[in-house]
Scaffold this active site. Structure first.
Site, short mmCIF file in Angstrom:
data_model
loop_
_atom_site.label_atom_id
_atom_site.label_comp_id
_atom_site.label_asym_id
_atom_site.label_seq_id
_atom_site.Cartn_x
_atom_site.Cartn_y
_atom_site.Cartn_z
N LYS A 117 -0.48 13.08 19.89
CA LYS A 117 0.12 13.96 18.89
C LYS A 117 -0.31 15.41 19.07
CE LYS A 117 2.56 10.84 16.82
NZ LYS A 117 4.05 10.89 16.87
N TYR A 139 -3.83 7.97 20.00
CA TYR A 139 -2.84 8.53 19.07
C TYR A 139 -3.09 10.02 18.85
CZ TYR A 139 0.19 8.78 14.96
OH TYR A 139 1.18 9.10 14.06
#
Length: 254
Positions: A164, A160
């Site tokens: 991002k 993640y």
């Protein structure tokens, strides 16, 4: 550009806004706010209930399309459908995403692939294909949903965080390349947001411990993120591009 007053500079009346991940959470909040502020809103989501969300918002000024944005041909078909209804696309808000958490040494390969495919590839393909439309029609505004995980390390968030951080880097490159075409591209990096998924993931003691690390002492609400997105897609933010707006109650300044 001269300041026209808040009613005009923050106005998106009759703009056409495309929002991904619009069936729930931050995407839904952006779709609702954009509609409230006068935009025509195209809601995209892989979930069928995106059509129910559109009907609840404003049936006469919304279009709901069920789509998997990780496939280029799917997006091209969706854009063709949008162009049958609206003459141009003024705004893109990329909000579709996934968080699959595990310690780095135990992370399944499919977790990594799915995270990158949706969070990064899907956002890029949406920006690429709609960006071409914006270049052809004189400009537009793009907002990509990143996360506080784009600038800090979080336990069990290796895929993640990587996805991002890449969103922020992608945003900067798109902003640089597309500025001559009057296209503004920015990212938003929220802290934990109290969507339905956020409430479940951060319930109990783990949530209380996390809030102690946030100077503001609380998590965020989808409506707060939507309000910041509204600013970035309005004329009030016409000189802002390539930025990563962090909405985290001060978490990342510690």
């Amino acid at each position: 550009m001269t300041f026209k007053g808040f009613d005009k500079d923050f106005n998106i009346t009759d703009k056409v806004a495309v929002v991904t991940g619009a069936a729930s959470g931050i995407g839904k909040a952006m779709a609702e706010l954009f509609s409230e502020k006068g935009a025509y809103v195209v809601l995209l989501d892989i979930k069928e209930d995106v059509k129910d969300v559109a009907a609840q918002i404003n049936p006469s000024r919304t279009l709901a399309l069920q789509v998997d944005i990780t496939k280029k041909e799917n997006i091209e078909k969706v854009v063709a459908e949008i162009k049958k209804v609206y003459p141009k696309i003024d705004i893109l808000a990329n909000s579709a995403g996934v968080a699959l958490l595990e310690k780095a040494e135990d992370l399944p390969e499919e977790y990594w692939d799915k995270t990158m495919e949706l969070n990064l590839k899907g956002s890029f393909l949406m920006a690429q294909i709609i960006g071409r439309e914006m270049i052809a029609t004189g400009g537009g505004k793009i907002v990509n949903m990143a996360s506080q995980a784009s600038v800090i390390a979080l336990d069990k968030h290796v895929a993640y965080c990587a996805s991002k951080a890449a969103i922020v880097s992608m945003t900067q490159v798109l902003a640089m390349e597309w500025a001559p075409y009057n296209i503004n591209v920015n990212a938003i990096s929220p802290t934990v947001i109290l969507t339905e998924l956020g409430k479940k993931a951060w319930a109990g003691q783990v949530g209380e411990d996390m809030k102690k690390l946030i100077p503001a002492g609380r998590f965020g609400y989808p409506e707060e993120v939507a309000a910041c997105a509204l600013f970035l897609v309005s004329d009030a933010a016409s000189l802002i591009t390539g930025e990563n707006l962090i909405i985290d109650g001060g978490y990342t300044i510690k």
